[in-house]
Scaffold this motif. Sequence first.
Motif, PDB file in Angstrom:
ATOM      1  N   VAL A   7       5.400  10.941 -50.442  1.00 43.68           N
ATOM      2  CA  VAL A   7       4.137  10.807 -49.725  1.00 43.68           C
ATOM      3  C   VAL A   7       3.475  12.172 -49.596  1.00 43.68           C
ATOM      4  O   VAL A   7       2.325  12.360 -49.965  1.00 43.68           O
ATOM      5  N   CYS A  18      -2.928  10.095 -41.660  1.00 41.86           N
ATOM      6  CA  CYS A  18      -2.122   9.290 -42.583  1.00 41.86           C
ATOM      7  C   CYS A  18      -2.411   9.690 -44.012  1.00 41.86           C
ATOM      8  O   CYS A  18      -3.399  10.368 -44.303  1.00 41.86           O
ATOM      9  N   VAL A  30       0.889   5.769 -44.708  1.00 41.83           N
ATOM     10  CA  VAL A  30       1.970   6.406 -43.961  1.00 41.83           C
ATOM     11  C   VAL A  30       1.335   7.281 -42.886  1.00 41.83           C
ATOM     12  O   VAL A  30       0.608   8.228 -43.194  1.00 41.83           O
ATOM     13  N   TYR A  32       1.585   9.711 -39.394  1.00 43.26           N
ATOM     14  CA  TYR A  32       2.426  10.639 -38.627  1.00 43.26           C
ATOM     15  C   TYR A  32       1.959  10.581 -37.183  1.00 43.26           C
ATOM     16  O   TYR A  32       0.792  10.854 -36.882  1.00 43.26           O
ATOM     17  N   TYR A  37       7.211   9.280 -38.712  1.00 38.85           N
ATOM     18  CA  TYR A  37       6.423   8.686 -39.782  1.00 38.85           C
ATOM     19  C   TYR A  37       6.584   7.173 -39.729  1.00 38.85           C
ATOM     20  O   TYR A  37       7.686   6.659 -39.541  1.00 38.85           O
ATOM     21  N   HIS A  38       5.461   6.478 -39.902  1.00 47.40           N
ATOM     22  CA  HIS A  38       5.445   5.009 -39.888  1.00 47.40           C
ATOM     23  C   HIS A  38       4.607   4.552 -41.070  1.00 47.40           C
ATOM     24  O   HIS A  38       3.543   5.128 -41.348  1.00 47.40           O
ATOM     25  N   ALA A  39       5.055   3.508 -41.752  1.00 39.73           N
ATOM     26  CA  ALA A  39       4.349   3.038 -42.933  1.00 39.73           C
ATOM     27  C   ALA A  39       4.010   1.558 -42.809  1.00 39.73           C
ATOM     28  O   ALA A  39       4.876   0.737 -42.481  1.00 39.73           O
ATOM     29  N   THR A  88       5.497  -3.737 -43.015  1.00 39.15           N
ATOM     30  CA  THR A  88       5.956  -2.384 -42.705  1.00 39.15           C
ATOM     31  C   THR A  88       6.967  -1.954 -43.759  1.00 39.15           C
ATOM     32  O   THR A  88       7.574  -2.799 -44.439  1.00 39.15           O
ATOM     33  N   THR A  91      10.537   4.679 -44.063  1.00 38.91           N
ATOM     34  CA  THR A  91      10.198   6.049 -44.432  1.00 38.91           C
ATOM     35  C   THR A  91      11.421   6.921 -44.190  1.00 38.91           C
ATOM     36  O   THR A  91      12.326   6.549 -43.438  1.00 38.91           O
ATOM     37  N   VAL A 100       8.579   7.055 -48.895  1.00 44.94           N
ATOM     38  CA  VAL A 100       8.455   5.669 -48.470  1.00 44.94           C
ATOM     39  C   VAL A 100       8.953   4.784 -49.612  1.00 44.94           C
ATOM     40  O   VAL A 100       8.959   5.210 -50.776  1.00 44.94           O
TER      41      VAL A 100
END
Length: 106
Positions: A7, A18, A30, A32, A37-39, A88, A91, A100
């Motif tokens: 990423v 993101c 993705v 922050y 980190y969340h995708a 979802t 990551t 990811v």
Amino acid sequence: MTDWTKVCDDGELKDGQCRIVDVDDTMIAVFYKDGEYHAIQDMCTHDGGELASGDVEGNEVICPRHGARFCIKNGKALSAPAYEDVETFPTRVENGTVEVRDDRFD
């Protein structure tokens, strides 16, 4: 098993920012937020529009087209006009690189 996709470098994104990556023809945003980190899939479940350019408020991204809200941590649809959650994705940070993967078909 699907490979991990780069990423960005860890530390490159600021809080609330993101980055979008294409993983096997699936656009993934993705985010922050608060040191994590969340995708999520970069597609509003209301009308298929992208989410990544929407404003981030707390842990929610607001769809720029019609204002639906989604949780960036778990993909939950939080407000109309969207009623279905977004996908979802896992990551990780490996050797200073944020990665990811799309594990839906493993």
